[in-house]
Motif scaffolding. Structure first.
Motif, PDB file in Angstrom:
ATOM      1  N   GLU A   8      -4.111   6.522   6.953  1.00 29.58           N
ATOM      2  CA  GLU A   8      -4.777   6.242   5.678  1.00 29.58           C
ATOM      3  C   GLU A   8      -3.781   5.826   4.601  1.00 29.58           C
ATOM      4  N   THR A   9      -4.058   4.698   3.963  1.00 32.16           N
ATOM      5  CA  THR A   9      -3.215   4.271   2.847  1.00 32.16           C
ATOM      6  C   THR A   9      -4.117   4.000   1.645  1.00 32.16           C
ATOM      7  N   VAL A  10      -3.507   3.958   0.466  1.00 29.17           N
ATOM      8  CA  VAL A  10      -4.278   3.662  -0.744  1.00 29.17           C
ATOM      9  C   VAL A  10      -3.588   2.540  -1.507  1.00 29.17           C
ATOM     10  N   SER A  11      -4.350   1.919  -2.401  1.00 30.56           N
ATOM     11  CA  SER A  11      -3.782   0.876  -3.248  1.00 30.56           C
ATOM     12  C   SER A  11      -2.935   1.518  -4.336  1.00 30.56           C
ATOM     13  N   ARG A  24       1.253   5.620   0.689  1.00 30.00           N
ATOM     14  CA  ARG A  24       0.801   6.704   1.556  1.00 30.00           C
ATOM     15  C   ARG A  24       1.462   8.007   1.125  1.00 30.00           C
ATOM     16  N   GLU A  34      -5.173   3.374  -6.900  1.00 30.91           N
ATOM     17  CA  GLU A  34      -5.672   4.655  -6.422  1.00 30.91           C
ATOM     18  C   GLU A  34      -4.564   5.711  -6.502  1.00 30.91           C
ATOM     19  N   TYR A  94       2.869  10.008  -3.415  1.00 32.51           N
ATOM     20  CA  TYR A  94       2.686   8.662  -2.883  1.00 32.51           C
ATOM     21  C   TYR A  94       4.008   7.895  -2.854  1.00 32.51           C
ATOM     22  N   SER A 149       0.844  -1.191   0.000  1.00 28.62           N
ATOM     23  CA  SER A 149       0.000   0.000   0.000  1.00 28.62           C
ATOM     24  C   SER A 149       0.883   1.247   0.000  1.00 28.62           C
ATOM     25  N   ARG A 154      -4.752   9.026  -8.862  1.00 27.23           N
ATOM     26  CA  ARG A 154      -4.750  10.344  -8.227  1.00 27.23           C
ATOM     27  C   ARG A 154      -3.515  11.161  -8.618  1.00 27.23           C
TER      28      ARG A 154
END
Ligand SMILES: *Cc1c(COP(=O)(O)O)cnc(C)c1O
Length: 436
Positions: A14-17, A6, A20, A33, A4, A24
């Motif tokens: 909060e983390t994203v794949s 961040r 994502e 990221y 993941s 973004r």
């Protein structure tokens, strides 16, 4: 296993794949990221693959996981990285400072710079994810050099993505202009009556202004993690060719995206002796490594114009990965001014017959200086970031002749050019973004 990501500015959990982060580009808090934890890649087994795309597939699977199912993920990577990546010694044998120095030629993709690796792969990943989400996006990019053509070429024909490309009229070279304006499906080039800063300001304004939200703008510069991951792959390829010896990597640098790709590979276990960041007169990073208080500086125009960056955006990501003492242990840096770049092109050609473009020449000069001081013994891979045919004027001034033009450049634009003039104001973008 999925990694993941961040934001570099986030203290929240909060983390994203990967997908994502890719879609973004920039995190909502303005950060970049970066992976939350680094995968440990089994490079001994990766090195047993001999084909470059096979290596790329196994390494990238560790960084992306199964968010894109393996068959699609691998198909995309193979399709994107389908051009040769030669690693050639500068001299055969001999006792010169070029012994054991190799050029890793990253300019055999369609637009003749290393940016094809990231742009082509990222375009296909984005197209795939948008298709699955049934969404569309517009890539808005300001360019003064190689990014624009790599992005235009990489994204052309992706059904769900439109590209709007801004460049400063009269301020790019004839070859660059031909590359930027070649007619491509889904790509609109705009020749802006202003300079590069105007182009960047227009893009920034469009990104933050609510009137443009409906256009679903996305960015494709090297703030995007999706461009950096494919850039690990040629470091992996080179390291695999030095059977047991750890190579040095010399990276002609500007925004530090290319170098960050190498550092990500290293941190996931790639055997490397260290890195040398070679900068032109825009020397923030060499200053930072040598003294604590270095600050960003205004851009200085040079012959290696793709490295003319005063405030490298990937610096923030490098610092999130490693603190200053760790960066200093792993990375050395040199500043090479224009007269030394030209001298380097000449010196290398006379000693070895190799025709280097001005960016690669900055790297070669940085290596030569270190070698003269008895440093960087053992194999060195210098990343050759652009084809010399992109810079015929500079090559002629240095060497007295123009480089051979590869067929894919000679035939570029045969289907015609497509470009519109635009005033230097974000409003001028509206018709191209479908906004009234
Ligand atoms: C973009 C570019 C660079 C600089 O790469 P960064 O990732 O911005 O450090 C160097 N050489 C060439 C030819 C480029 O196009």
């Amino acid at each position: 296993m999925a990694i993941s990501y961040r934001s570099t500015r986030s203290t929240a959990p909060e983390t994203v794949s990967f997908g994502e982060a890719l879609l973004r580009g920039l995190a909502p808090d303005g950060g970049l990221y970066a992976p939350v934890t680094l995968p440990r890649v089994d490079f001994a087994s990766v090195f047993r693959e001999d084909a470059f795309p096979d290596m790329a597939c196994s390494v990238l699977s560790e960084w992306i996981g199964d968010e894109i199912p393996a068959p699609d993920r691998d198909r995309i990577v193979r399709d994107a990285l389908d051009f040769p990546v030669p690693l050639a010694p500068l001299v055969s044998g001999g006792d010169s400072c070029w012994r054991d120095v190799f050029v890793l030629e990253l300019f055999h993709g369609p637009t003749l710079s290393f940016k094809d690796f990231g742009a082509r792969t990222m375009a296909r990943w984005m197209g795939y994810l948008l298709e699955r989400r049934d969404e569309k996006a517009t890539i808005l990019v300001a360019t003064s050099g190689d990014t624009g053509s790599a992005v235009a070429d990489g994204f052309a024909g992706q059904r769900r993505i439109r590209v709007v490309l801004l460049y400063p009229g009269g301020k790019v070279s004839p070859v660059q202009e031909r590359q930027l304006t070649a007619a491509r499906p889904g790509v609109q080039a705009l020749c802006v009556a202003g300079d590069f800063d105007d182009c960047q300001r227009m893009v920034k304004e469009a990104f933050v202004h609510p009137a443009y939200a409906a256009a679903r703008l996305s960015s494709a510069n090297s703030i995007n993690i999706g461009r950096l991951l494919p850039q690990m792959m040629y470091y992996v390829l080179a390291a695999s060719r030095f059977a047991g010896e750890k190579p040095w990597f010399c990276v002609p640098s500007g925004n530090l995206g290319n170098l960050t790709g190498g550092i990500l590979a290293y941190l996931s276990g790639l055997p490397a002796a260290g890195f040398l960041a070679a900068h032109n007169a825009n020397d923030f990073f060499p200053r930072y490594l040598s003294s604590e208080g270095a600050a960003f500086a205004p851009v200085i125009r040079t012959l290696s114009n793709a490295m003319d960056v005063g405030a490298p955006s990937n610096f923030e990501r490098l610092r999130a990965l490693l603190d200053r003492p760790a960066l200093r242990r792993l990375i050395a840096a040199e500043r090479v001014a224009d007269d030394d770049t030209v001298a380097s092109m000449r010196r290398v050609y006379e000693a070895t017959g190799y025709v280097a473009d001005p960016h690669t020449a900055v790297g070669l000069e940085a290596v030569r200086r270190r070698r003269e001081r008895g440093e960087m013994q053992g194999p060195v891979a210098v990343l050759a970031t652009a084809h010399p045919a992109k810079f015929p004027e500079t090559v002629r001034a240095a060497l007295g002749f123009e480089p051979e033009v590869p067929e894919r450049l000679a035939s570029l634009g045969a289907e015609g050019a497509s470009v519109e003039d635009a005033a230097p104001s974000a409003k001028a973008l509206r018709p191209y973004l479908g906004i009234r």
